[in-house]
Structures are given as structure tokens and as C-alpha cells.
Design an enzyme around this catalytic site. Structure first.
Site, mmCIF file in Angstrom:
data_model
loop_
_atom_site.group_PDB
_atom_site.id
_atom_site.type_symbol
_atom_site.label_atom_id
_atom_site.label_comp_id
_atom_site.label_asym_id
_atom_site.label_seq_id
_atom_site.Cartn_x
_atom_site.Cartn_y
_atom_site.Cartn_z
ATOM 1 N N HIS A 99 1.780 5.282 -1.744
ATOM 2 C CA HIS A 99 1.391 6.474 -2.517
ATOM 3 C C HIS A 99 2.622 7.064 -3.179
ATOM 4 O O HIS A 99 3.532 7.530 -2.500
ATOM 5 C CB HIS A 99 0.737 7.518 -1.607
ATOM 6 C CG HIS A 99 -0.538 7.038 -0.994
ATOM 7 N ND1 HIS A 99 -1.763 7.192 -1.596
ATOM 8 C CD2 HIS A 99 -0.770 6.361 0.156
ATOM 9 C CE1 HIS A 99 -2.705 6.644 -0.833
ATOM 10 N NE2 HIS A 99 -2.126 6.128 0.239
ATOM 11 N N HIS A 134 0.885 -1.189 0.000
ATOM 12 C CA HIS A 134 0.000 0.000 0.000
ATOM 13 C C HIS A 134 0.908 1.220 0.000
ATOM 14 O O HIS A 134 1.521 1.563 1.008
ATOM 15 C CB HIS A 134 -0.895 -0.001 1.245
ATOM 16 C CG HIS A 134 -1.855 1.148 1.289
ATOM 17 N ND1 HIS A 134 -3.201 0.985 1.538
ATOM 18 C CD2 HIS A 134 -1.683 2.481 1.115
ATOM 19 C CE1 HIS A 134 -3.800 2.173 1.511
ATOM 20 N NE2 HIS A 134 -2.900 3.096 1.272
ATOM 21 N N LYS A 177 -9.304 -0.076 -5.784
ATOM 22 C CA LYS A 177 -9.309 0.510 -4.442
ATOM 23 C C LYS A 177 -10.558 1.342 -4.237
ATOM 24 O O LYS A 177 -10.825 2.282 -4.981
ATOM 25 C CB LYS A 177 -8.061 1.405 -4.285
ATOM 26 C CG LYS A 177 -7.987 2.186 -2.987
ATOM 27 C CD LYS A 177 -7.583 1.325 -1.805
ATOM 28 C CE LYS A 177 -7.660 2.072 -0.491
ATOM 29 N NZ LYS A 177 -6.570 2.996 -0.272
ATOM 30 N N ASP A 191 1.503 2.422 3.546
ATOM 31 C CA ASP A 191 0.680 3.624 3.401
ATOM 32 C C ASP A 191 1.554 4.881 3.454
ATOM 33 O O ASP A 191 1.122 5.918 3.944
ATOM 34 C CB ASP A 191 -0.438 3.689 4.446
ATOM 35 C CG ASP A 191 -1.502 4.715 4.083
ATOM 36 O OD1 ASP A 191 -1.535 5.162 2.916
ATOM 37 O OD2 ASP A 191 -2.300 5.083 4.969
ATOM 38 N N HIS A 244 -10.487 1.284 1.794
ATOM 39 C CA HIS A 244 -10.200 2.181 2.924
ATOM 40 C C HIS A 244 -11.452 2.146 3.796
ATOM 41 O O HIS A 244 -12.442 2.800 3.485
ATOM 42 C CB HIS A 244 -9.917 3.604 2.420
ATOM 43 C CG HIS A 244 -9.549 4.555 3.517
ATOM 44 N ND1 HIS A 244 -8.347 5.234 3.559
ATOM 45 C CD2 HIS A 244 -10.202 4.921 4.651
ATOM 46 C CE1 HIS A 244 -8.287 5.971 4.661
ATOM 47 N NE2 HIS A 244 -9.413 5.808 5.331
ATOM 48 N N HIS A 262 -4.746 -0.887 5.717
ATOM 49 C CA HIS A 262 -4.178 -0.183 6.883
ATOM 50 C C HIS A 262 -5.085 -0.212 8.113
ATOM 51 O O HIS A 262 -5.486 0.825 8.612
ATOM 52 C CB HIS A 262 -3.778 1.256 6.535
ATOM 53 C CG HIS A 262 -4.800 2.037 5.744
ATOM 54 N ND1 HIS A 262 -6.121 2.128 6.091
ATOM 55 C CD2 HIS A 262 -4.668 2.767 4.613
ATOM 56 C CE1 HIS A 262 -6.754 2.874 5.218
ATOM 57 N NE2 HIS A 262 -5.894 3.270 4.311
#
Ligand code: NCD
Ligand code: ZN
Length: 340
Positions: A19, A17, A99, A242, A136, A170
Site C-alpha cells: 500500500h 502486496h 484486486k 501488506d 482479500h 495475505h
């Protein structure tokens, strides 16, 4: 007496995960992951979102050009919206999963899902095609309860689509960890920071904006439950940092952006954490093997050697302040070996 230097070798670590952003920020952060990881699941919450073929292929090309010669597999995801069966069939070879963000729960999720019952046709297609659903899992309730309030939705989806792999991204609460053993098709990612901090570290003294993220860090009991599952490398969980970089002016601001930047220090800190809990033998499963089994992926073969010599974390990487900025971690990355 001087302690002798110890070594830990991790094979093909994966960050499930992650970004990467775009443009200048991507140039700064991608090499920090592609150096020490063999692959990562790339989040689609860009502006505009990665939710069509053009965005997906353009973003993948940008990532690959920055990754360059590093051995690193970007596992791409699409931003959830209502997709037709035909669209999903075409996307399938190019993505690892889709996602889902409930609308407005975190950074760049404004165009997420407003009503879960409007998503079920797409989920059915995903189940049929074997495309995992990454979620999420937070509501708009009181901030400490948002994940807990979302859990019935995970249970509903897990029962309704029993062949759909659902990844609770997460997770931060003991209750969410417990669901892993209740539903065959629920899996999860754990971040580094939720294994280390609680709400006290963020807001118990002076406010620490660089520890502010969604989901917000929770109670000591929650952290203990996460840590217990992580150090045992529970087979249904995977490491997903994350790592979510924001420029310093967006973090040290009135209206601090949510996200903690951990990618460049994640492996060093994980070795430290697992060593403290006498669990180094389980680290390989937690940072790679579990994810390979859950997603059925074979990452590039690469081995990362860490040694018990201190690593001073930089104050900044470009415009981004990392977790543990300026502090010393007891483990350093000393070698990266490509095995092919
Ligand atoms: C992430 C981001 O900045 O994109 N922020 C965060 O606090 N974790 C989005 C997310 O994963 O929630
Ligand atoms: Zn994220």
C-alpha cells in the site's frame, strides 16, 4: 571471540502486496520501498478507488515521480468492479491484476463486492484475457473465522475458472495454506508480520495498535503452518508485505485503523527469520523468484546486500510508526547495486 560479519545478497526482491497511498503519505513511504525492492504490487484501495483509466494513469505517474531514479517497477492493480471485455482488453497492458475486496472487510473497501455471484462475467473475461485475480479473502463472520469461512469461495472460483490465476492475498491460516496444494490455479502471498506474530502479540497483554491489521493475526498453529511453507519457499507462494501505513493519530486512537507498516524493515526481518530457521537458501525464491514465475514478470536487476550488523529501527517514518519501532534488528541493508 568476535563473530565475523556475515553477508546475504538478494537479487531483485519483490513485494507482491503493498500500500503506497497518495499525496504526502506516498512521499514518505514510496522511497522506503523503492530503495530496497526492485518492484511491488500496488494496491488500489484509495479514495476514490483506482478503478478507471484516469485514476490508474494518474496514480502510476505519481508513483513514478516519487520513485525517481530508484530501480523499482510498480506493478499496478485495479479495484474490482464489473468491467466489460473491451475495458479489460485496454487495461491489460497496464496492470498486473485486479484486486477484489468483499465490501466492508478492510480499509477503504466500502465499494467492494457485495455479492460474489455478480462478479462472474468479469472473472470470465479475466480468465480469457489472462488477467490474474487478487483477493482479500474474508467474510463478515466472527473475526477469527473470517478467512476460513471464505475458503469455500476460493475453491468455488478455482473450479469454476480453472485458467484464472487466483491469488489468496495475505493468508493467515493453516487451512488456507493447505488449499495451495489442492487447486492448480490458487496461489498466495504471505506477509512478514503473520510469520512472526499471533493474536497474543496484538491483544494478549496491553493492546498493541501498531500490530492491528486485517486479516487479524491468528493462532500459533496457523503461524507455524505459514512459517513452514515460507521457509521451504513453497513454489505457489510469494512475499507480499501488506505494508499498510496509517498516520499515528489513526492508529493510537479509539477506533484504530487496520494496517501494519513493515516496508522499511521487511528485508532485514526476513533475513533474520530465515536465518533462524536455517533457510537462507530459500529466501531468494520466497522474495523474488517465485513471484517472477507465478506472474511471469522480469523485474529490474538490482542486488541488495545485507550484513549481520544491528539495525536500529526508527521510532517513526514521517507520521507512521513501523513494526519493531525503536528495536534493534540483527541485520542491516549495507549496499544496493543496480545491475543495469
Ligand atoms: C490495509 C490498508 O490499510 O489499506 N489494511 C490492513 O489491515 N491490511 C488493507 C488490506 O490489505 O486489508
Ligand atoms: Zn493490503
Amino acid at each position: 571471540m568476535v563473530d565475523s560479519v556475515r553477508q546475504v545478497v538478494i537479487n531483485s526482491p519483490l513485494d507482491m502486496h503493498l500500500h503506497f497511498r497518495e499525496g504526502a503519505m506516498a512521499q514518505t513511504v514510496i522511497p522506503l520501498s523503492s530503495y530496497s525492492f526492485a518492484g511491488g504490487v500496488i494496491m488500489p484501495n484509495l479514495v476514490p478507488a483506482v478503478n478507471n483509466f484516469e485514476r490508474l494513469t494518474g496514480y502510476l505517474a505519481e508513483i513514478k515521480s516519487i520513485v525517481g531514479e530508484d530501480l523499482f517497477e510498480p506493478y499496478m492493480t485495479l479495484f474490482f468492479k464489473q468491467y466489460s471485455y473491451q475495458e479489460l482488453e485496454q487495461f491489460k497492458p497496464h496492470i498486473l491484476g485486479i484486486k477484489l475486496y468483499p465490501a466492508g472487510v478492510t480499509t477503504n473497501s466500502e465499494n467492494g463486492v457485495a455479492a460474489i455471484n455478480k462478479t462472474e462475467a468479469t472473472m470470465k473475461y479475466m480468465e480469457e484475457l489472462g488477467i490474474p485475480l487478487l483477493v482479500h479473502g474474508e467474510t463478515h463472520g466472527f473475526v477469527l473465522d473470517r478467512e476460513r469461512l471464505f475458503l469455500p469461495i476460493f475453491e468455488y472460483l478455482a473450479d469454476k475458472f480453472p485458467r484464472l490465476k487466483i491469488i489468496m492475498e495475505h493468508i493467515t491460516t493453516a487451512e488456507a495454506v493447505a488449499l495451495l496444494d489442492k487447486h492448480d490455479n490458487l496461489y498466495s502471498t504471505f506477509t512478514l508480520h503473520h510469520l512472526i506474530i499471533t493474536l497474543d502479540d496484538l491483544a494478549g497483554g496491553l493492546l498493541r495498535p501498531h500490530l492491528f491489521c486485517k486479516p487479524i493475526a491468528k493462532r500459533p498453529e496457523d503461524r507455524a503452518a505459514l512459517l513452514n511453507a515460507a521457509v521451504q519457499a513453497h513454489p505457489k507462494l510469494m512475499f507480499g508485505s501488506d505494508s499498510a501505513p496509517h498516520p499515528i493519530d489513526k492508529k493510537e486512537a479509539c477506533g484504530c485503523a487496520a494496517g501494519i507498516f513493515t516496508a522499511p524493515i521487511a528485508l532485514q526481518a526476513l533475513v533474520d527469520l530465515f536465518e533462524q530457521h536455517n533457510a537462507l537458501d530459500n529466501l531468494q525464491a520466497f522474495v523474488s523468484d517465485n513471484a517472477q514465475k507465478i506472474y511471469g514478470v522480469t523485474p529490474p536487476q538490482k542486488s541488495i546486500t545485507l550484513e549481520s550488523t544491528p539495525y536500529k529501527v526508527p521510532e517513526m517514518y514521517g507520521e507512521v510508526v513501523p513494526m519493531f519501532a525503536g528495536r534493534k534488528l540483527p541485520w542491516s541493508i549495507t549496499k544496493v547495486n543496480n545491475l543495469i
